[in-house]
Scaffold this active site. Sequence first.
Site, PDB file in Angstrom:
ATOM      1  N   CYS A  79     156.260 -45.926 -63.382  1.00  0.00           N
ATOM      2  CA  CYS A  79     155.738 -45.818 -62.012  1.00  0.00           C
ATOM      3  C   CYS A  79     154.430 -46.562 -61.807  1.00  0.00           C
ATOM      4  O   CYS A  79     154.046 -46.833 -60.671  1.00  0.00           O
ATOM      5  CB  CYS A  79     155.554 -44.354 -61.626  1.00  0.00           C
ATOM      6  SG  CYS A  79     154.137 -43.568 -62.413  1.00  0.00           S
ATOM      7  N   CYS A 179     154.959 -46.713 -54.996  1.00  0.00           N
ATOM      8  CA  CYS A 179     154.189 -46.036 -53.938  1.00  0.00           C
ATOM      9  C   CYS A 179     155.197 -45.343 -53.040  1.00  0.00           C
ATOM     10  O   CYS A 179     156.193 -45.956 -52.641  1.00  0.00           O
ATOM     11  CB  CYS A 179     153.357 -47.034 -53.140  1.00  0.00           C
ATOM     12  SG  CYS A 179     152.541 -46.299 -51.708  1.00  0.00           S
ATOM     13  N   GLU A1294     156.890 -38.475 -39.008  1.00  0.00           N
ATOM     14  CA  GLU A1294     158.264 -38.377 -39.514  1.00  0.00           C
ATOM     15  C   GLU A1294     159.256 -39.304 -38.816  1.00  0.00           C
ATOM     16  O   GLU A1294     160.281 -39.650 -39.390  1.00  0.00           O
ATOM     17  CB  GLU A1294     158.765 -36.932 -39.339  1.00  0.00           C
ATOM     18  CG  GLU A1294     157.977 -35.911 -40.118  1.00  0.00           C
ATOM     19  CD  GLU A1294     158.385 -34.501 -39.718  1.00  0.00           C
ATOM     20  OE1 GLU A1294     159.105 -33.867 -40.507  1.00  0.00           O
ATOM     21  OE2 GLU A1294     157.998 -34.054 -38.636  1.00  0.00           O
TER      22      GLU A1294
END
Length: 1363
Positions: A79, A179, A1294
């Site tokens: 990661c 990310c 969202e």
Amino acid sequence: MSEGLLRLVTHTSENRSLRKEALCPGIMPSLPNPDKIIFFINGRKVTEENADPETPLLHYVRTFHHLTGTKYACGSGACGACTVMVSRYDPKTKKIHHYPATACLLPVGSLHGAAVTTVEGVGSIKTRIHPVQERLAKCHGTQCGFCSPGMVMSIYTLLRNHPEPTPEQVTEALGGNLCRCTGYRPIVESGKTFCVKSTVCQMKGSGKCCMDQEESSCVNKPEKICTKLYDENEFQPFDPTQEPIFPPELIRMAEDPNKRRLTFQGTKTTWIIPVTLDDLLELKITFPSAPIIMGNTAVGPSIKFKDAFYPVFISPVGLPELCFADATDSGGVTIGAGYSLAQLTDTLLFTISEQPKEKTQTHRALLKHLRTLAGLQIRNIATLGGHVVSRPNYSDLNPILAAGNATINLRSKDGERQIAINGQFLERVPEADLKSEEIVLSVNIPYSTQWEFVAGLRQAQRQENAFAIVNAGMSVTFEEGTNTIKDLKMFYGSVGPTVASAPETCKELTGRQWNDQMLSDACRLVLAEIHIPPDAEGGMVEYRRTLIISLLFKFYLKVKRGLNKIDPQKFPDIPEKFVSALEDFPIETPQGLQMFQCVDPHQSPQDPVGHPVMHKSAIKHTTGEAVYCDDIPPVADELFLAVVTSTRAHAKIMSIDTSEVLAHPGVVDVVTAEDVPGDNNHSGEVLYAQNKVICVGQIVCTVAADTYLHAKEAAKKVKIAYEDIEPRIITIEQALEHNSFLSGEKKIEQGNIDEAFKHVDHIIEGEVHVEGQEHFYMETQSILAIPKQEDKEMVLHLGTQFPTHVQEFVAGALNIPRNRVECCMRRAGGAFGGKVSKPSLLGAVCAVAANKTGRPIRFILERGDDMLITAGRHPLYCKYKIGFMENGVIKAADVEYYVNGGCTPDESEMVVEFLVLKSENAYHIPNFRCRGRPCKTNLPSNTAFRGFGYPQATVVVEAYINTVAAHCNLLPEEVKEINMFKKLSKTAYGQTFNPEPLRRCWKECLEKSSFHARKQAAEEFNQKNYWKKRGLAVIPMKYTIGIPISFYNQAAALVHIYLDGSVMVIHGGCEIGQGLYTKMIQVASRELNIPESYIHSNGTSTVAVPNAVFTAGSMGTDANGRAVQNACQILMARLQPIIRENPEGKWEEWITKAFAESISLSATGYFKGYQTNMDWEKGKGEAFPYFVYGAACSEVEVDCLTGAHKLLRTDIFMDAAFSINPAIDIGQVEGAFIQGMGLYTIEELKYSPEGVLLSRGPDDYQIPTVTEIPEEIYVTLVHSQNPIAIYSSKGLGEAGMFLGSSVLFAIYDAVTAARKERGLTKIFPMNSPVTPELIRMTCMDQFTDMIPRDDPSTFTPWSIHVS
């Protein structure tokens, strides 16, 4: 920095040595005089005696040097959150080599003689921030900030090697960093500010911006639009000459002519560094089973994840005899085994620049695969020798090396010998293997000849930093001047336990001509020879079988074209329509434009509202000084907690044996359900399993110990006896069979469904499956529980979206009033809904352990445990019945939703409510019925996730719209236009709304994306290309904000003014990366009419703001902003008499005066909340305060042979009303879009039929990387009015998630084109995610027809879908 400034810090065994964990005496005798590990960290010398040399650098720098900027996020090197820069001096070249590396894989013992730079060594707010840190922050490249230190280190290391990098180098440098928040675009942009500025127009050199339109094309006269989110003139200049110097002492050490063998002795392992080749060979005789450690990319994960143990490590890092590259005109290139894969890349680049193309086919094939193999951090520490000899079955390089006739040069005390990298070696046949005393000296890669063709091919879930699903290395040599096969080699990876070869197939085809009949026979033969059993590990069996021959066909085409180039007269070329199949998708550096409304020129310059203000913690994010839960310094007497989870999905617990655990070193206690003083089952959520388990991953007990390693090792010794219980319900289908539900049905209905179906031209019925999604927040669930000495008080520090909920669970578990529990929340490293309810259960588990032991407990979940225990987005199954007219008008829709809720209620009932309420999306269907219900299964409970059901529900809507379009021979966008809301309307549950902003977003998206022109261009492309297809889709959106329950919309705030005029703003909202605290400071600045610099926020707690509701539903700014505004207005009302007396006075003077007059300078602000309601008995209500509208257009290109896709361009138009902070809002839109794109394309959770989650880390579960984002992305915040919200803003956290489905439907558009050309039906299931597997197997052709198929009743598959 001069040598005199290099600070010396020596840690000896007397003052401190490495923490000794998992004591294992007797394995290795202690040496009388072990050597010291000497290296530098951020310019400071470190001398370690008696260190545990296998200790990962990540643990070492965080624990012993308190350098917490380097983050734990996965522990497997996949990661990039723990990226550091390692610098070494090469005495041979007299040069210093800087390279990025993942600290979680670097053993301390391997760093002897190296200089390590962490993010703290790059720059600090205490001293000076570095331009890399500044630009990443000011370009808005941070949101939650947890990945930011790793991003900084990747770009910083690039600049140390290339002070003026190319955009391609920037993109490559970030390829190993994940990310989850930003969508990568601003991160890349920050890196590109260091590139030499291009003189070519960014917009393809067209002379005008592609977004410019004639005024007449817009609905109204356009407002002034801004496109600059930051000012480059504010950046400090970058001067590469000012970087710290490499420590001279390390140069002297490297050049020391009297080097000797070094031995580092730990408590359980010995680490040996030989200094000569003979020394290394002696050690291999003495310790034949000892692994040779160079990069630790193979041994490290085996120790961490597979419990491997090695008492001795041999580490010949930098041994000159292993680190070289030699080339001869005839013998090819010989590369030392110690060369890293990054050094191998440099060597291959040099080779192909020096040699004719025909001689370097193997080198070019290797180079192509090296570009996407892992990330740069891994490529800089993994070595060629280690990769070749470890022979992973997924190796991208070994099949090519074998196809290119590469050989390994071995050395032992008995001398040298060569072995071929061939099928026997790769398949680990003992006769072809290394002897225990041998080492790999080098690898020889011979040149290819004119009549030889070598290629590497691969397909992975994503383009970069992902193991191949199938890869291949192939070569063919022809009789000179002919297309008659003289020699043929085929090697495949990821098709079995080892790399597989096909010698019988190759033997059978030798002597044949390279033609279509040969290809047909080759496909048949290789499928027979390389058999993937139906229950093979990794699943995707039919897809992998198809890839075997699809990749072979690609090779066939490459060779045919190569022969044609040699002699066009003799060898016919491949059809022009096949040419595009030859090339992989290129990796391009993303670019784009962000557009938003400019601030009114009459607005006060001091007023920050409407400006693209940088995140208030951004600089701290990039310097690593932002403190997250696990960065809190150690608390006296703290213990670490490790979990023991159920291995059965549904079973009785017959016994729990912890006797061996309590005898383990460092263990203090084991905590079970018996130790919960209060409620072990709170609102249906079980803390510790008692008597039975109801899912794999349920917490059975926890182990508290003095170190995490001790706790983890001891937890493995817990013995639990189970007795399975039937039924075991894993899938929605099984739940429906057993009538297993978590709650009752939710329904909305309008019109007369049954009557409407009698009067339509057509009725279609279908099903849609949408699989789940893992949150993959970068910071795993983290809790620090501190029991107080008085009154049974408990303080918890944790990353959560709902501190009040944690307080409730902890109080219930400990059987104490809530006023004894304080939950503190400063920031979380990402959340996305995954930290709404789950931290409550985990917080209570942790608090029970703290209560029992009486000591602070630090509870940090490992990535695998986090994924297993906390679950994610609800998988969905939908059945629909649609009635429509010949002209595309939909008259009736009957939709049934079922979600896989898991084993306990969690948020499932509310998710279903949202699914049902949002199920229309943007379309008016006069007769509409939607029902939904959550299924109870034996999986970990699924929970809140960004979008809260909407991203799943509306995929169904778009799917049946597409199906209607196909039946009517209309384009999907035409059917959308026909059925879209057009005037003041009511939802199916009776709420009135005005769709004008929806229509505007839709129209602007079509126009400014040049949709129709590009659609025509895509059709032309598709006519010219058989194996590659392009597709476009445009998606409208009507998204709702808030909660249908009024009291969930309330908020409170506390604003203090201190006597120096500084202001503290506290509110109940949680900072999870969405910039909430930044916006609240902007609000306070406007309301108090003071500069932002006067205002501070430092987190929230249940003591400061009691009873705060969750930070979710895109409501953070709406609710808390109103509360902060209210508090500020109360204070300003109190100050008005003072201000009127002295209107020209300064703020500080007014505050001093107010205090002198005993005016309170502290106020509580409150927002009652939007008054929403929903009557489920009637199916009617004013469920939401307002709507957010939007539209997105995406264009993709699909490789029909492999299933790969490339996202070429995305245009997003988001109804933002008035953006309080365009930089933050655009960041939220882009980040949500990329997260949604991941949901719909590459993110795939795998479960075994027994209910075991198989995807437990970044290697198994791929989220988008920088290479997956659109090559071009354009985002426009569309201005409208929203008087109900603060400053007429809208919540945008969202909404962008669902717009990611434009990629899904663009892929389906491309697939439809492929199916049409192949004579297949244009109506087919449109499920999500549309993975490479699904794309390939839906583009059916002669190759999918050729593979063997298995009767599903004859085997148990490795994995299943749970929707």
